[in-house]
Design an enzyme around this catalytic site. Structure first.
Site, PDB file in Angstrom:
ATOM      1  N   PHE A   1       2.477  -3.099   8.707  1.00 24.20           N
ATOM      2  CA  PHE A   1       1.546  -2.532   7.733  1.00 24.20           C
ATOM      3  C   PHE A   1       0.253  -2.001   8.328  1.00 24.20           C
ATOM      4  O   PHE A   1      -0.509  -1.325   7.631  1.00 24.20           O
ATOM      5  CB  PHE A   1       1.234  -3.534   6.609  1.00 24.20           C
ATOM      6  CG  PHE A   1       0.358  -4.693   6.983  1.00 24.20           C
ATOM      7  CD1 PHE A   1      -1.020  -4.644   6.791  1.00 24.20           C
ATOM      8  CD2 PHE A   1       0.905  -5.869   7.482  1.00 24.20           C
ATOM      9  CE1 PHE A   1      -1.829  -5.729   7.101  1.00 24.20           C
ATOM     10  CE2 PHE A   1       0.115  -6.960   7.783  1.00 24.20           C
ATOM     11  CZ  PHE A   1      -1.266  -6.896   7.599  1.00 24.20           C
ATOM     12  N   ASP A   2      -0.029  -2.239   9.598  1.00 23.18           N
ATOM     13  CA  ASP A   2      -1.316  -1.776  10.111  1.00 23.18           C
ATOM     14  C   ASP A   2      -1.310  -1.804  11.631  1.00 23.18           C
ATOM     15  O   ASP A   2      -0.357  -2.291  12.263  1.00 23.18           O
ATOM     16  CB  ASP A   2      -2.434  -2.677   9.588  1.00 23.18           C
ATOM     17  CG  ASP A   2      -3.778  -1.957   9.469  1.00 23.18           C
ATOM     18  OD1 ASP A   2      -3.870  -0.795   9.904  1.00 23.18           O
ATOM     19  OD2 ASP A   2      -4.728  -2.565   8.947  1.00 23.18           O
TER      20      ASP A   2
ATOM     21  N   HIS B   1       0.817  -1.217   0.000  1.00 25.26           N
ATOM     22  CA  HIS B   1       0.000   0.000   0.000  1.00 25.26           C
ATOM     23  C   HIS B   1       0.848   1.264   0.000  1.00 25.26           C
ATOM     24  O   HIS B   1       0.395   2.312  -0.467  1.00 25.26           O
ATOM     25  CB  HIS B   1      -1.013  -0.010   1.154  1.00 25.26           C
ATOM     26  CG  HIS B   1      -0.489   0.333   2.502  1.00 25.26           C
ATOM     27  ND1 HIS B   1      -0.120  -0.619   3.436  1.00 25.26           N
ATOM     28  CD2 HIS B   1      -0.282   1.527   3.104  1.00 25.26           C
ATOM     29  CE1 HIS B   1       0.282  -0.027   4.542  1.00 25.26           C
ATOM     30  NE2 HIS B   1       0.199   1.274   4.368  1.00 25.26           N
TER      31      HIS B   1
ATOM     32  N   GLY C   1       2.809   6.373   8.905  1.00 29.69           N
ATOM     33  CA  GLY C   1       4.193   6.605   8.514  1.00 29.69           C
ATOM     34  C   GLY C   1       5.071   5.425   8.827  1.00 29.69           C
ATOM     35  O   GLY C   1       6.124   5.228   8.211  1.00 29.69           O
ATOM     36  N   ASN C   2       4.641   4.600   9.810  1.00 32.58           N
ATOM     37  CA  ASN C   2       5.366   3.370  10.117  1.00 32.58           C
ATOM     38  C   ASN C   2       5.035   2.248   9.138  1.00 32.58           C
ATOM     39  O   ASN C   2       5.638   1.175   9.218  1.00 32.58           O
ATOM     40  CB  ASN C   2       5.066   2.887  11.533  1.00 32.58           C
ATOM     41  CG  ASN C   2       5.916   3.547  12.586  1.00 32.58           C
ATOM     42  OD1 ASN C   2       5.418   4.069  13.583  1.00 32.58           O
ATOM     43  ND2 ASN C   2       7.228   3.543  12.380  1.00 32.58           N
ATOM     44  N   SER C   3       4.115   2.477   8.224  1.00 34.74           N
ATOM     45  CA  SER C   3       3.845   1.475   7.196  1.00 34.74           C
ATOM     46  C   SER C   3       5.125   1.193   6.425  1.00 34.74           C
ATOM     47  O   SER C   3       5.799   2.109   5.956  1.00 34.74           O
ATOM     48  CB  SER C   3       2.770   1.971   6.237  1.00 34.74           C
ATOM     49  OG  SER C   3       1.516   2.027   6.873  1.00 34.74           O
TER      50      SER C   3
ATOM     51  N   ASN D   1      -8.789   4.464   3.734  1.00 30.66           N
ATOM     52  CA  ASN D   1      -7.909   4.250   4.874  1.00 30.66           C
ATOM     53  C   ASN D   1      -8.019   5.403   5.876  1.00 30.66           C
ATOM     54  O   ASN D   1      -8.116   5.189   7.086  1.00 30.66           O
ATOM     55  CB  ASN D   1      -6.469   4.100   4.397  1.00 30.66           C
ATOM     56  CG  ASN D   1      -5.520   3.772   5.529  1.00 30.66           C
ATOM     57  OD1 ASN D   1      -5.559   2.689   6.098  1.00 30.66           O
ATOM     58  ND2 ASN D   1      -4.659   4.715   5.857  1.00 30.66           N
TER      59      ASN D   1
ATOM     60  N   ASP E   1       0.998  -7.761   2.390  1.00 28.36           N
ATOM     61  CA  ASP E   1       1.166  -6.332   2.099  1.00 28.36           C
ATOM     62  C   ASP E   1       2.654  -5.979   1.972  1.00 28.36           C
ATOM     63  O   ASP E   1       3.237  -5.336   2.843  1.00 28.36           O
ATOM     64  CB  ASP E   1       0.502  -5.509   3.206  1.00 28.36           C
ATOM     65  CG  ASP E   1       0.330  -4.044   2.834  1.00 28.36           C
ATOM     66  OD1 ASP E   1       0.886  -3.625   1.810  1.00 28.36           O
ATOM     67  OD2 ASP E   1      -0.353  -3.323   3.593  1.00 28.36           O
TER      68      ASP E   1
ATOM     69  N   ASN F   1      -9.342  -3.866   7.029  1.00 30.83           N
ATOM     70  CA  ASN F   1      -8.439  -2.769   7.393  1.00 30.83           C
ATOM     71  C   ASN F   1      -8.552  -2.446   8.887  1.00 30.83           C
ATOM     72  O   ASN F   1      -9.653  -2.253   9.402  1.00 30.83           O
ATOM     73  CB  ASN F   1      -8.787  -1.535   6.559  1.00 30.83           C
ATOM     74  CG  ASN F   1      -7.723  -0.457   6.637  1.00 30.83           C
ATOM     75  OD1 ASN F   1      -6.594  -0.709   7.057  1.00 30.83           O
ATOM     76  ND2 ASN F   1      -8.086   0.748   6.231  1.00 30.83           N
TER      77      ASN F   1
END
Length: 715
Positions: A665-666, A85, A647-649, A327, A221, A212
């Site tokens: 990712f989440d 993503h 931002g940590n994705s 999102n 992801d 999500n």
């Protein structure tokens, strides 16, 4: 009024030696980690925390900013691992009606087949992190309001300009502890980034919005990109002659995974947190800001889905934007629910009241002034949200506003221009204008503007801006007429028209006439007036917030707690462990999911339409080399209690030895509100297990050469 400023580094170091309120809370600056050696080792870290203090040295030099998220180099040839993503815009940019790689996925057939990213996509490698507090505040001290803002702004621009004189770097000044400390960040800006490997949509985004922020998850992801530079080793625009970038370090992807209770650590670039904001700001977030965001995002999503319902080309062009809106909408709803569930407003109010009861003198006086300024700004929140979205959620309107602002700024000396419109920004601005062509459809943009400006028309007079009223009228009918007329006549939908005006605007010259530019001109003038008032408020906040932080430092010290700075897009470290989740009474989730869950969720219809090759591979049960030894099957995702936010994705999740075991990712639904309020009972982060990535790349959608490049065996 003078505001006392603590010696933050010394104070923070002393606090870190104290007991920490929640062992796993904290997005720590790497420079703070040596003082955290004892709790990190107690948690299971096997390395030396001092080796993590320097963001420019291995291993942290392998962790980089990628687009709007994070990534990490995983080979010496510029191979970069991040989320599907995070790279979704790159995938969308390379998708066409004839070859939809969003749906089908993409595996480059050698390096010559790797696909260029959209022109405004960037990878930033941090090569410098230096404290510059005294330089930034030298001429600000003793001033107030706009003068304080301008002094900080001028000093920051000067520091950035001096930093960038060497060329090939992107510099910035980061504000830590809300105006208490400042750091110069130096980053190598990589502009040629290419798509290497992306799983199909039904793997990379399995479950889509239904899943999500939910657990259990079953998403692959991840995406692999590659960074390129010129033959001289310096950053360069895309060229077939460029060569792979050789990073200062790269991380090793682990061959084994983690078990419940095992140590885990995450390095990444979290966007923004608000945990040290005032009680009044907490209340406004719950009572006004979040409900407004949910409502407007719902309307924008509905508008885009309607525009694309019968047009596959529109759906492809707006796929990335629609995904982002969904999102953001779900995040806002989850944040609202979480803050209400945890009674964060009441708890923050009680905590602040206790803090202020022990605060006296200049600090208390400054905090009182700060609270009055914040109350004044809160009254314009909905207007600012809508007008901000008019630019950020459009393509042609955004281009017109950008060009007009660039023309105005370019008439000034470069040092006096607004950040974002200086000479250093022109390549990125040109990239923004170029990417429009694959992300714009007139009927979709008009639908988005109808939502945003229609809502603006309903605001009370106190929030209205005369220039916007004059431009769009006061009724839906007037708005529709303006949009139909302007979008039928504008030439900005064509790239040569945008770029020819860009050439004039960057020189401060008049641009060729266009009805959309004519519409934008008074709007930009109005925005400048609003910006001037905002900068005055921001200057006062910069001056006064350090008093609030000083009171907070003292209060936390009395509680035996450390204070880490709120996240601000700079590199941070979180550490903790793999941990299960029990979000509600009699509800308990294990911390690992497996491929069995993919089959259980599969319906054959999006978003639970697992591809046939994946289902066949699961049925074959060939998990040799990637199976979890305890579960005896293929793991997919896992949970930790690591402290993360937007931002940590794409952040690499490391084991006790520093190898990559997962890809963040989440977050779970119960912890979406963690950007404001940390609750250790429910805060979890969700990661792709690297064994799932290895299995997919080895046996489902094979890419043996990439596995070999990462130093991994083919499963």
């Amino acid at each position: 009024m003078p505001v006392r400023r603590p010696a933050v580094a010394a104070l923070a170091a002393g606090l870190l030696l104290s007991a920490i309120a929640h062992a796993d809370e904290g997005m720590w600056m790497p420079t703070q980690l040596p003082e955290l050696a004892k709790p990190m080792r107690a948690a299971g870290f096997r390395g030396d925390p001092r080796a993590l203090a320097d963001v420019t040295a291995p291993p942290l030099s392998a962790v980089v900013k990628v687009g709007g998220g994070t990534g990490a180099f995983v080979s010496g040839e510029g191979l970069l691992l991040t989320n599907h993503h995070v790279a979704y815009g790159v995938i969308q940019y390379n998708s066409t009606p004839g070859r939809d790689i969003i749906e089908g996925g993409f595996i480059a057939e050698g390096r010559g087949d790797e696909r260029p990213s959209n022109p405004d996509f960037r990878v930033l490698v941090t090569i410098g992190f230096d404290k510059v507090t005294d330089e930034v505040l030298e001429h600000a001290r003793g001033t107030t309001g706009r003068a304080y803002f301008d002094a900080v702004d001028a000093a920051s621009k000067r520091i950035v300009a001096e930093c960038e004189q060497a060329g090939n770097v992107r510099c910035s000044v980061a504000n830590m502890y809300y105006g208490t400390d400042f750091y110069r960040i130096t980053q190598l800006e990589l502009r040629d980034v290419r798509l290497v490997y992306a799983p199909p949509r039904a793997i990379g985004n399995y479950g889509d919005e239904i899943d999500n922020f939910m657990w259990p998850r079953h998403s692959g992801d991840f995406t692999l990109l590659r960074a390129y530079v010129g033959r001289d080793g310096k950053p360069a625009d895309y060229s077939a002659e460029n060569v792979p970038y050789q990073p200062p370090a790269h991380l090793q992807v682990a061959r084994e995974g983690l078990q419940a209770g095992d140590y885990a650590m995450l390095a990444g670039y979290p966007g923004t947190t608000f945990r040290h904001r005032t009680a009044a700001e907490f209340a406004h977030q719950v009572q006004a800001t979040l409900p407004q965001r949910v409502s407007v995002f719902d309307a924008l999503i509905d508008a885009l889905e309607a525009a694309g319902s019968a047009d596959a080309d529109v759906r492809t062009r707006y796929a990335s934007q629609l995904q982002s809106l969904k999102n953001n909408r779900k995040r806002a709803a989850g944040e609202l629910e979480g803050l209400q569930r945890s009674r964060a407003v009441d708890q923050r109010s009680a905590d602040e009241a206790a803090m202020l009861a022990r605060t006296t003198g200049d600090d208390l006086a400054a905090i009182t002034q700060l609270q009055a300024i914040l109350a004044d700004a809160a009254g314009q929140g909905e207007r600012d949200l809508l007008l901000g979205l008019v630019a950020s959620q459009t393509q042609l309107m955004r281009s017109a506003l950008l060009l007009e602002r660039l023309r105005i700024e370019s008439a000034k000396p470069d040092a006096m221009r607004e950040s974002g419109y200086q000479q250093r920004d022109q390549a990125l601005l040109e990239g923004v204008l170029k990417q429009v062509q694959r992300r714009y459809a007139p009927q979709a943009e008009k639908a988005l503007l109808t939502v945003l400006l229609g809502r603006y028309q309903q605001l009370p007079d106190a929030q209205r801006v005369p220039a916007f009223d004059a431009a769009f009228g006061r009724t839906p009918q007037a708005l529709a007429r303006v949009l139909d007329r302007v979008y039928a006549a504008t030439s900005l939908g064509e790239e040569p028209a945008r770029l020819s005006r860009f050439a004039a605007a960057r020189d401060g010259r008049p641009m060729a006439d266009d009805p959309l530019l004519a519409l934008a001109a008074p709007l930009v003038a109005a925005q400048l007036e609003l910006e001037d008032a905002r900068k005055t408020r921001d200057g006062e906040q910069l001056r006064l917030r350090p008093a609030y932080m000083h009171a907070l430092f003292d209060w936390r010290a009395s509680q035996g707690r450390a204070v880490y700075p709120d996240a601000n897009g700079t590199l941070r470290i979180s550490y903790g462990r793999v941990e299960a989740l029990s979000p509600r009474d009699a509800v308990a989730f294990s911390p690992v999911t497996t491929v069995a869950g993919i089959v259980e969720k599969h319906t054959g219809q999006a978003p639970f339409d697992a591809p046939a090759p994946l289902l066949e591979a699961i049925a074959a049960e060939d998990f040799a080399g990637t199976a979890d030894p305890a579960l005896r099957t293929q793991p997919v995702n896992f949970l930790t209690n690591l402290d993360t936010t937007g931002g940590n994705s794409g952040s690499p999740v490391l084991d006790a030895r520093g190898q990559v075991v997962g890809l963040n990712f989440d977050s779970n639904w119960e912890s979406v509100s963690a950007s404001w309020w940390f609750d250790p009972r429910t805060k979890r982060a969700i990661h792709v297990d690297m064994r799932y990535m290895r299995w997919l790349m080895g046996k489902v959608y094979p890419a043996p050469a990439l596995l070999e490049e990462m130093g991994l065996p083919t499963p």
